[in-house]
Design a protein around this motif. Structure first.
Motif, short mmCIF file in Angstrom:
data_model
loop_
_atom_site.label_atom_id
_atom_site.label_comp_id
_atom_site.label_asym_id
_atom_site.label_seq_id
_atom_site.Cartn_x
_atom_site.Cartn_y
_atom_site.Cartn_z
N GLU A 192 0.82 -1.22 0.00
CA GLU A 192 0.00 0.00 0.00
C GLU A 192 0.85 1.26 0.00
N SER A 193 2.07 1.18 0.55
CA SER A 193 2.97 2.34 0.53
C SER A 193 3.61 2.51 -0.84
N SER A 250 1.74 4.54 -3.42
CA SER A 250 1.78 6.00 -3.34
C SER A 250 2.88 6.60 -4.20
N THR A 306 -1.53 9.45 3.21
CA THR A 306 -2.09 8.16 3.59
C THR A 306 -1.85 7.98 5.08
#
Length: 557
Positions: free
Chosen positions: A437-438, A441, A475
């Motif tokens: 998920e990082s 970005s 985020t």
């Protein structure tokens, strides 16, 4: 012409070092001046409101406790303002409350003098939030850095554990330094066309007949303390590249001078306060040499770093830069904002050449090339203590600084403060590149994508606040992760330095002998520079080699 512009700017900064540094000594040594009639009544009123006795001294633990308590209370208040801004006054554009993770990140960012923004200021903050959660802590965080630096200097030259009074130091810093300078700069910015109004956004019609919303606000007042206090951040998302924040070449000059003014002057003030000007100039020379090397690197990289452009007859890399500033002023701004850990930008750092981006990263990784007011000097003195200890071991001389023996306790504390910096940069970067998920970005793959993540955590750890804009940091992972990095990066080194100051203050002064290592000579200055560079290279070179250096080597030549 670009070289001439940069030279003139640097000459102006150098010309201001001695007078401003001398004034800072008078402020923090509590010397009587003709300005007491102006500032004295305001100071006494503040002391009465806070219940502070201005003559009451604090040991290092009391000083540290006062600093941490006041910063914690302000942090909580700032967080509440951001979370409740929808229901509070001075919100003419009806901006909603900030989400919890982003509010945590923002409150931490501005209390630590980082001013990292995972939001666009004109769309995410009410006027009240801009004043109470942004502009107000720009004064207090800058004053906190000043106060801690001055307390450490007092420890170096003191004969007992007496570092002064934290509340008196930040009050005098704000009233006698930051407020008057900010007022002067803000008035000049208004004169140059920077907005300063409580009115909300205005609707305008373009030449094509379309509707455009133009955001306004208290921009000039924020911009002034933003650079005077080496805070960074911005009213607008594009920061000092926005024509409302930085409309003319003159405002650009003022911004750069303001960024460098207090960090450079404080190094000179250090020499005066310890009554050893040669020592102050030795530290200044080391920092100045590294800064000039970094400036020359980014200057050459942006003019000649892209062979394809040169072959096409294009003189330099103008991508991401404003035409009204050009390459030279953009390069100088980049070097200054990361040297002084301000974090303000007048060009998009994402669009720098690989070696231009390397300079911005390297200055924050070293974190002592003048640095932010106060903390930059402290980090430089950490390296100085380590240099003295290493030299003492090599040549068999007693490691002493200003007549105080450097022993195991001081070296351990200095080592902790220096080692925590790479840990909170490299470990979170590795974690971010491990989490899917990082990684999502990151807008660029490969080497540049690594640089984006590395830059984000380096900026947070160095309390800088600038960013490679290709990374979406809004985020929960990045808001919380960078927020924690900012806290550790700010306060661990401060705690270590105050502990060192308390330890040194309690030591007796040892007379200078033939066995004493002199630390104000050109030879030691050279050693000092080499130790800074070598430690920085050994610590960060592998990460830099995978990012900007590899990207530079991969470019067609």
């Amino acid at each position: 012409m670009g070289f001439v512009q940069v030279t003139i700017t640097l000459v102006i900064i150098l010309a201001l070092v001695k007078p401003v540094g001398s004034y800072l000594v008078k402020v923090f040594d509590y010397e009587r001046t003709g300005l007491d009639r102006i500032f004295g009544p305001f100071e006494r009123a503040v002391y009465r409101i806070m219940g502070v006795r201005d003559k009451e001294a604090m040991g290092w633990k009391q000083y540290l406790g006062a600093m941490l308590l006041s910063n914690f209370v302000m942090l909580i208040l700032m967080y509440l303002v951001l979370r409740l801004q929808k229901y509070l006054p001075l919100n003419p554009d009806g901006i909603d409350n900030m989400p919890s993770a982003q509010a945590f990140n923002t409150a931490v960012s501005f209390i630590t003098n980082t001013n990292w923004q995972s939001y666009s200021g004109e769309n995410a903050l009410s006027y009240l939030s801009q004043m109470l959660a942004v502009t107000f802590p720009m004064f207090t965080s800058a004053a906190t850095g000043f106060a801690v630096a001055v307390a450490f200097i007092r420890g170096l030259i003191g004969h007992q554990d007496n570092l002064g009074n934290f509340y008196v130091d930040i009050t005098r810093a704000i009233i006698r330094v930051f407020l008057p300078l900010s007022l002067i700069v803000a008035l000049f910015l208004v004169f140059q066309g920077v907005p300063q109004t409580m009115q909300g956004a205005v609707e305008a019609s373009t030449l094509e007949g379309a509707k455009q919303t133009i955001t306004r606000g208290l921009v000039a007042s924020l911009e002034s303390i933003k650079h005077i206090g080496t805070n960074g951040g911005g009213w607008f998302g594009t920061n000092a590249a926005h024509p409302f924040e930085n409309p003319t070449p003159l405002t650009n000059l003022v911004h750069i001078v303001c960024m460098m003014l207090l960090p450079t002057s404080l190094v000179y003030a250090f020499g005066l306060m310890i009554k050893n000007k040669k020592q102050g100039w030795a530290v200044f020379a080391a920092m100045g040499f590294i800064f000039l090397v970094m400036l020359a690197t980014v200057f050459v990289a942006e003019y000649h770093g892209v062979t394809a452009l040169t072959s096409a007859g294009v003189n330099g890399n103008m991508e991401g830069k404003e035409v009204r500033f050009g390459i030279s002023e953009s390069a100088l701004f980049t070097a200054a904002t990361t040297a002084a850990t301000t974090g303000s930008v007048n060009n998009m750092l994402e669009s720098l050449t690989p070696m231009g981006g390397f300079v911005a990263l390297a200055e924050m990784m070293l974190n002592n090339v003048f640095g932010g007011k106060g903390v930059g000097l402290l980090n430089g003195l950490l390296y100085l203590i380590l240099s003295i200890f290493i030299c003492g071991l090599m040549v068999g001389r007693t490691p002493e600084f200003l007549g105080k023996k450097i022993e195991g306790k001081e070296v351990k504390l200095a080592s902790i403060a220096l080692l925590i910096h790479p840990v909170i940069i490299l470990a979170p970067t590795a974690l971010a590149l491990f989490r899917p998920e990082s990684i999502a970005s990151i807008s660029n793959s490969g080497m540049h994508g690594l640089s984006e993540v590395l830059y984000a955590f380096t900026s947070g750890a160095a309390n800088n606040g600038s960013a490679f804009a290709g990374l979406n940091a809004d985020t929960n992972f990045y808001n919380v992760g960078i927020g924690l990095v900012m806290l550790v990066g700010r306060y661990i080194s401060i705690i270590a330095m105050l502990a060192i100051a308390g330890s040194l203050a309690a030591k007796r002064v040892v007379p200078v002998t033939t066995g004493t290592l002199r630390t104000n000579t050109p030879l030691f200055t050279g050693i000092f520079i080499m130790i800074i560079v070598v430690i920085g290279a050994l610590t960060f070179f592998p990460a830099l080699a995978l990012g900007p250096i590899a990207e530079h080597l991969a470019m067609p030549h």
